[in-house]
Write a protein that holds these residues in place. Structure first.
Motif, PDB file in Angstrom:
ATOM      1  N   ALA A  30       0.834  -1.201   0.000  1.00 34.98           N
ATOM      2  CA  ALA A  30       0.000   0.000   0.000  1.00 34.98           C
ATOM      3  C   ALA A  30       0.868   1.249   0.000  1.00 34.98           C
ATOM      4  O   ALA A  30       1.928   1.289   0.630  1.00 34.98           O
ATOM      5  CB  ALA A  30      -0.902  -0.002   1.230  1.00 34.98           C
ATOM      6  N   PHE A  31       0.383   2.274  -0.699  1.00 37.70           N
ATOM      7  CA  PHE A  31       1.025   3.574  -0.750  1.00 37.70           C
ATOM      8  C   PHE A  31       0.089   4.548  -0.049  1.00 37.70           C
ATOM      9  O   PHE A  31      -1.050   4.744  -0.493  1.00 37.70           O
ATOM     10  CB  PHE A  31       1.286   3.982  -2.199  1.00 37.70           C
ATOM     11  N   LEU A  32       0.574   5.126   1.059  1.00 38.62           N
ATOM     12  CA  LEU A  32      -0.239   6.002   1.886  1.00 38.62           C
ATOM     13  C   LEU A  32       0.252   7.442   1.787  1.00 38.62           C
ATOM     14  O   LEU A  32       1.462   7.689   1.770  1.00 38.62           O
ATOM     15  CB  LEU A  32      -0.177   5.568   3.348  1.00 38.62           C
ATOM     16  N   VAL A  33      -0.698   8.357   1.722  1.00 40.26           N
ATOM     17  CA  VAL A  33      -0.403   9.782   1.705  1.00 40.26           C
ATOM     18  C   VAL A  33      -1.218  10.413   2.835  1.00 40.26           C
ATOM     19  O   VAL A  33      -2.429  10.198   2.904  1.00 40.26           O
ATOM     20  CB  VAL A  33      -0.766  10.410   0.340  1.00 40.26           C
ATOM     21  N   GLY A  34      -0.539  11.120   3.705  1.00 41.89           N
ATOM     22  CA  GLY A  34      -1.222  11.709   4.856  1.00 41.89           C
ATOM     23  C   GLY A  34      -1.841  10.654   5.760  1.00 41.89           C
ATOM     24  O   GLY A  34      -2.811  10.923   6.452  1.00 41.89           O
ATOM     25  N   GLY A  35      -1.285   9.455   5.730  1.00 38.14           N
ATOM     26  CA  GLY A  35      -1.796   8.361   6.546  1.00 38.14           C
ATOM     27  C   GLY A  35      -2.946   7.594   5.931  1.00 38.14           C
ATOM     28  O   GLY A  35      -3.439   6.635   6.515  1.00 38.14           O
ATOM     29  N   HIS A  36      -3.389   7.988   4.742  1.00 37.69           N
ATOM     30  CA  HIS A  36      -4.502   7.324   4.061  1.00 37.69           C
ATOM     31  C   HIS A  36      -3.993   6.528   2.864  1.00 37.69           C
ATOM     32  O   HIS A  36      -3.199   7.042   2.069  1.00 37.69           O
ATOM     33  CB  HIS A  36      -5.526   8.351   3.553  1.00 37.69           C
TER      34      HIS A  36
END
Length: 110
Positions: A30-36
């Motif tokens: 998974a690739f998360l941005v801002g924890g999402h």
């Protein structure tokens, strides 16, 4: 089943230098941005993409794209994009951008 490492590398290239985290989740990466989680190289191949639930019918009308189903349950706001649908770099960029656009509107997690 493991994720497609080449696909994960291609997703990284789409992200460029954007700040993100990577985590092994659900047999994929998974690739998360801002924890999402925005996108993931799926454990069964292809891409898992986060999107606005309102846009699911529009996105799901694309060849090789369907609402994500996990353990028999539809996952609202998630799409499965078949590996064949992201063979082209422009197509992959489109789906990564869909995931990034959605999580950009969410408050960052701590």
């Amino acid at each position: 089943m493991t994720y497609d490492a080449l696909l994960a590398d291609r997703v990284r290239a789409c992200l460029g230098g954007s700040p993100h985290d990577e985590r092994a989740m659900f047999g994929g990466l998974a690739f998360l941005v801002g924890g999402h989680m925005a996108v993931a190289a799926g454990g069964g191949g292809g891409l898992l993409v986060r999107c606005d639930p309102v846009d699911l019918p529009e996105h799901g009308a694309t060849d090789g794209v369907a609402p994500m189903v996990m353990r028999g349950r539809p996952m609202t706001g998630w799409l499965h994009v078949a590996a064949e649908a992201v063979e082209d770099d422009d197509a992959l960029r489109h789906w990564v951008d869909v995931g990034l656009a959605y999580v950009a509107g969410l408050p960052a997690k701590r």
